[in-house]
Design a protein around this motif. Structure first.
Motif, PDB file in Angstrom:
ATOM      1  N   UNK A  33       0.740  -1.183  -0.091  1.00 22.71           N
ATOM      2  CA  UNK A  33       0.100  -0.154   0.073  1.00 22.71           C
ATOM      3  C   UNK A  33       0.965   1.246   0.041  1.00 22.71           C
ATOM      4  N   UNK A  34       1.995   1.323   0.740  1.00 25.80           N
ATOM      5  CA  UNK A  34       2.839   2.389   0.891  1.00 25.80           C
ATOM      6  C   UNK A  34       3.326   2.796  -0.294  1.00 25.80           C
ATOM      7  N   UNK A  35       4.032   1.616  -0.952  1.00 26.71           N
ATOM      8  CA  UNK A  35       4.696   1.894  -2.368  1.00 26.71           C
ATOM      9  C   UNK A  35       3.707   2.570  -3.371  1.00 26.71           C
ATOM     10  N   UNK A  36       2.400   1.955  -3.277  1.00 26.71           N
ATOM     11  CA  UNK A  36       1.296   2.500  -4.165  1.00 26.71           C
ATOM     12  C   UNK A  36       1.253   4.000  -3.906  1.00 26.71           C
ATOM     13  N   UNK A  37       1.060   4.237  -2.766  1.00 28.46           N
ATOM     14  CA  UNK A  37       0.695   5.892  -2.305  1.00 28.46           C
ATOM     15  C   UNK A  37       1.973   6.575  -2.903  1.00 28.46           C
ATOM     16  N   UNK A  38       3.255   6.130  -2.505  1.00 34.29           N
ATOM     17  CA  UNK A  38       4.368   6.819  -3.109  1.00 34.29           C
ATOM     18  C   UNK A  38       4.209   7.057  -4.371  1.00 34.29           C
ATOM     19  N   UNK A  39       3.852   6.038  -5.248  1.00 27.07           N
ATOM     20  CA  UNK A  39       3.915   6.385  -6.797  1.00 27.07           C
ATOM     21  C   UNK A  39       2.758   7.606  -7.170  1.00 27.07           C
ATOM     22  N   UNK A  40       1.807   7.510  -6.410  1.00 27.26           N
ATOM     23  CA  UNK A  40       0.723   8.626  -6.441  1.00 27.26           C
ATOM     24  C   UNK A  40       1.395  10.001  -6.401  1.00 27.26           C
ATOM     25  N   UNK A  41       2.244   9.858  -5.056  1.00 30.20           N
ATOM     26  CA  UNK A  41       2.696  11.207  -4.824  1.00 30.20           C
ATOM     27  C   UNK A  41       3.719  11.672  -5.939  1.00 30.20           C
ATOM     28  N   UNK A  42       4.573  10.784  -6.407  1.00 32.42           N
ATOM     29  CA  UNK A  42       5.810  10.966  -7.259  1.00 32.42           C
ATOM     30  C   UNK A  42       4.900  11.320  -8.512  1.00 32.42           C
ATOM     31  N   UNK A  43       3.723  10.686  -8.905  1.00 35.02           N
ATOM     32  CA  UNK A  43       2.973  11.309 -10.224  1.00 35.02           C
ATOM     33  C   UNK A  43       2.550  12.823 -10.017  1.00 35.02           C
ATOM     34  N   UNK A  44       2.520  13.389  -9.015  1.00 33.99           N
ATOM     35  CA  UNK A  44       2.216  14.576  -8.791  1.00 33.99           C
ATOM     36  C   UNK A  44       0.677  15.100  -8.021  1.00 33.99           C
ATOM     37  N   UNK A  45       0.248  14.228  -7.373  1.00 36.23           N
ATOM     38  CA  UNK A  45      -0.842  14.318  -6.574  1.00 36.23           C
ATOM     39  C   UNK A  45      -0.692  15.473  -5.410  1.00 36.23           C
ATOM     40  N   UNK A  46      -1.366  16.468  -5.553  1.00 37.33           N
ATOM     41  CA  UNK A  46      -1.087  17.556  -4.677  1.00 37.33           C
ATOM     42  C   UNK A  46      -1.423  17.147  -3.166  1.00 37.33           C
ATOM     43  N   UNK A  47      -0.623  17.824  -1.778  1.00 39.23           N
ATOM     44  CA  UNK A  47      -0.972  17.172  -0.796  1.00 39.23           C
ATOM     45  C   UNK A  47      -2.233  17.337  -0.250  1.00 39.23           C
ATOM     46  N   UNK A  48      -2.486  16.288   0.646  1.00 37.75           N
ATOM     47  CA  UNK A  48      -3.867  16.135   1.350  1.00 37.75           C
ATOM     48  C   UNK A  48      -4.948  15.367   0.400  1.00 37.75           C
ATOM     49  N   UNK A  49      -4.695  15.128  -0.975  1.00 38.74           N
ATOM     50  CA  UNK A  49      -5.662  14.460  -1.758  1.00 38.74           C
ATOM     51  C   UNK A  49      -5.837  13.043  -1.395  1.00 38.74           C
ATOM     52  N   UNK A  50      -4.772  12.522  -1.188  1.00 39.77           N
ATOM     53  CA  UNK A  50      -4.577  11.036  -0.876  1.00 39.77           C
ATOM     54  C   UNK A  50      -3.830  10.785   0.638  1.00 39.77           C
ATOM     55  N   UNK A  51      -4.589  10.413   1.450  1.00 42.64           N
ATOM     56  CA  UNK A  51      -4.012  10.233   2.638  1.00 42.64           C
ATOM     57  C   UNK A  51      -4.029   8.823   2.855  1.00 42.64           C
ATOM     58  N   UNK A  52      -2.973   8.271   3.925  1.00 41.57           N
ATOM     59  CA  UNK A  52      -2.668   6.875   4.056  1.00 41.57           C
ATOM     60  C   UNK A  52      -2.401   6.877   5.506  1.00 41.57           C
ATOM     61  N   UNK A  53      -3.819   6.136   6.108  1.00 42.69           N
ATOM     62  CA  UNK A  53      -3.789   5.565   7.618  1.00 42.69           C
ATOM     63  C   UNK A  53      -3.400   4.029   7.616  1.00 42.69           C
ATOM     64  N   UNK A  54      -2.285   3.847   8.264  1.00 42.72           N
ATOM     65  CA  UNK A  54      -2.085   2.488   8.507  1.00 42.72           C
ATOM     66  C   UNK A  54      -2.913   1.974   9.932  1.00 42.72           C
ATOM     67  N   UNK A  55      -3.117   0.601   9.967  1.00 42.77           N
ATOM     68  CA  UNK A  55      -3.718   0.275  11.256  1.00 42.77           C
ATOM     69  C   UNK A  55      -4.598  -0.858  11.267  1.00 42.77           C
TER      70      UNK A  55
END
Ligand code: UN1
Length: 497
Positions: free
Chosen positions: A184-206
């Protein structure tokens, strides 16, 4: 040294308190710890929902084609990293490497497909019944979406939910399974790298009970999409119902393959092996029941059990492995309990039935591919979802009897029929009450450009993935706009006199 994963909240990767973590472990080798993972509480969920809420207006107002471009870049990054990600899927949840790569490919397909929606997202323009007035419907985002995903497709299912949510203009709080947090973290990192603005996708583990529960009932959430177990999903449906919150659940099945007496038996056996033991039976679409015409049942069983016995269990990264471990010790114990239940119910164990601990398998959660024959449709092993490499073979007198058995559980996700008779196929297509029906193919292999989901206890709400009635119907709501440019009061129906 296992890495320490972090939550992503408002564009910042935040460390959890070190005392409050859980571990992600390789199911083929319990000593291989991949990561320590935050066990988030209500406070982190609050912060993530708040961040998503604040990012919503700017994202909703970003032109949809631009939102789609982020997905194109994400798809390209996924494609470039497919091999590494595929291996990670295998290491973190156990499926064999070919399937790990397939998991990533499904996310790539979804990225490009949903990116295209950025230039469609169509509504309707229809004539008004009045002069100088126009009428149209447009899709608008729902708001802040809580996306809760399982471990069995640790890249694909998050992609099924995150990509359409984003292209439709929603912001997201994503809570992946605590068993597959690295994927899940690797996927989210990819979206951040792809240019998603802060706050649009948030990841909460647990865990589901803590972070998941807090998220589902949080006042700042507009919609919840969940894939996972029936018990959890039904609880989520109830919580969302009470809050008037839209919800989509995808909760598994007890899928069946019908094998008619005119079928290509070798092809049917192959489909049953793939459907029953692929991903060690841990798919919502797994072929957990094979309903065989009595005229060919004995020869089917001989071929099927022969093939099942020959499957090689092992680490999914080893190219000679056919079937990997199940995901956890808890899952293994649940599956072994069901095997015991099957024995006690009087089903005939044809092969498998045990944990395998020989040699290098001792450290993992391996269960032999298991086939039960003489299964009565009323037995628990014929009705309840086991989610492991256990297949129940049931005899049927004719097509009508077979269809009655297929429809006789509380689930309705996927079904299949092997036959060369076009009329029998047509009847099965019409009467098998499942969201997916396959003809001369196994119960698995859904493609992303069509809706995915089931009837009855398999889920509720709009379906996942593409096509009419798919994910766009969940991640947007309709707004109808009437524009009157007559310059006078017009009253629709009343003006007709
Ligand atoms: C699931 O079973 O959890 O059709 C999802 C398939 C895959 C998706 C399955 N494309 O089996």
């Amino acid at each position: 040294m296992p890495e320490t994963l972090r939550n992503l909240i408002g564009g910042r990767w935040t460390e959890p308190p070190p005392s409050n973590t859980i571990e992600s472990v390789n199911p083929a080798r319990a000593s291989d710890v991949l990561a320590r993972v935050p066990r988030s509480s209500e406070a982190e969920v609050d912060a993530a929902v708040d961040a998503a809420r604040r990012a919503f207006d700017a994202w909703r107002l970003t032109p949809a084609p631009r939102r789609g471009e982020v997905l194109i870049r994400a798809g390209e990054l996924l494609a470039r990293r497919k091999e590494d990600l595929g291996r990670l899927v295998t290491r973190e949840m156990g499926k064999v490497l070919k399937e790990g790569l397939g998991d990533v490919q499904e996310a790539i397909d979804m990225a490009f497909y949903m990116a295209g929606e950025g230039r469609r997202l169509s509504g309707e323009t229809v004539p008004s019944e009045l002069p100088d007035k126009d009428a149209k419907s447009v899709r608008v985002p729902v708001g802040v979406c809580a996306l809760i995903t399982p471990w069995n497709f640790p890249v694909a299912i998050p992609a099924w939910k995150i990509f359409p949510a984003l292209v439709c203009g929603n912001t997201v709080v994503f809570k992946p399974s605590s068993l597959t947090p690295v994927c899940a973290t690797r996927l989210v990192e990819i979206l951040v790298e792809a240019g998603l603005p802060p706050g649009v996708l948030n990841l909460v583990h647990g865990t589901g009970s803590e972070a998941g529960g807090a998220l589902v009932s949080h006042a700042g959430i507009d919609a919840v999409s969940f894939t996972g177990s029936c018990d959890t999903g039904e609880g989520i449906e109830q919580a969302c119902g009470a809050l008037h919150r839209s919800v989509s659940t995808e909760m598994g099945g007890k899928n069946a393959i019908v094998v008619m007496d005119d079928a290509d038996l070798d092809l049917a056996v192959e489909g049953a092996i793939w459907g029953g033991f692929g991903t060690s039976g841990q798919r919502c679409t797994a072929a957990a029941r094979i309903v065989v015409h009595e005229k060919v049942c004995d020869s089917f069983l001989e071929k099927f059990a022969g093939r099942a016995k020959a499957l090689r269990l092992g680490d999914g990264l080893d190219p000679s492995t056919d079937v990997g471990p199940v995901v956890s010790q808890e899952q293994m114990n649940k599956v072994l309990d069901y095997i015991e239940i099957g024995r006690k119910e009087g089903a005939r164990l044809l092969c498998g039935g045990k944990r395998k601990v020989s040699g290098s398998l001792a450290e993992g959660w391996f269960i032999e591919p298991t086939v039960f024959a003489d299964v009565d449709p009323k037995m628990r092993i014929a009705r309840e979802e086991i989610f492991g490499p256990v297949v129940a073979v049931i005899r049927a007198r004719d097509l009508a009897h077979a269809i009655e058995i297929v429809n006789g559980t509380k689930y309705g996700l996927s079904s299949a029929i092997y036959t060369r008779d076009v009329n029998k196929s047509a009847i099965a297509e019409r009467d098998m009450d499942t969201g997916l029906v396959y003809v001369n193919a196994s119960t698995i292999g859904a493609e992303i450009q069509l809706p995915f989901g089931g009837t009855k206890g398999s889920g509720s709400g709009p379906r996942e993935a593409g096509g009419r009635g798919g994910a766009l119907d969940f991640f947007t709501k309709w707004k109808v706009i009437y524009r009157d440019f007559s310059g006078r009061l017009q009253k629709a129906q009343i003006d007709r006199g």
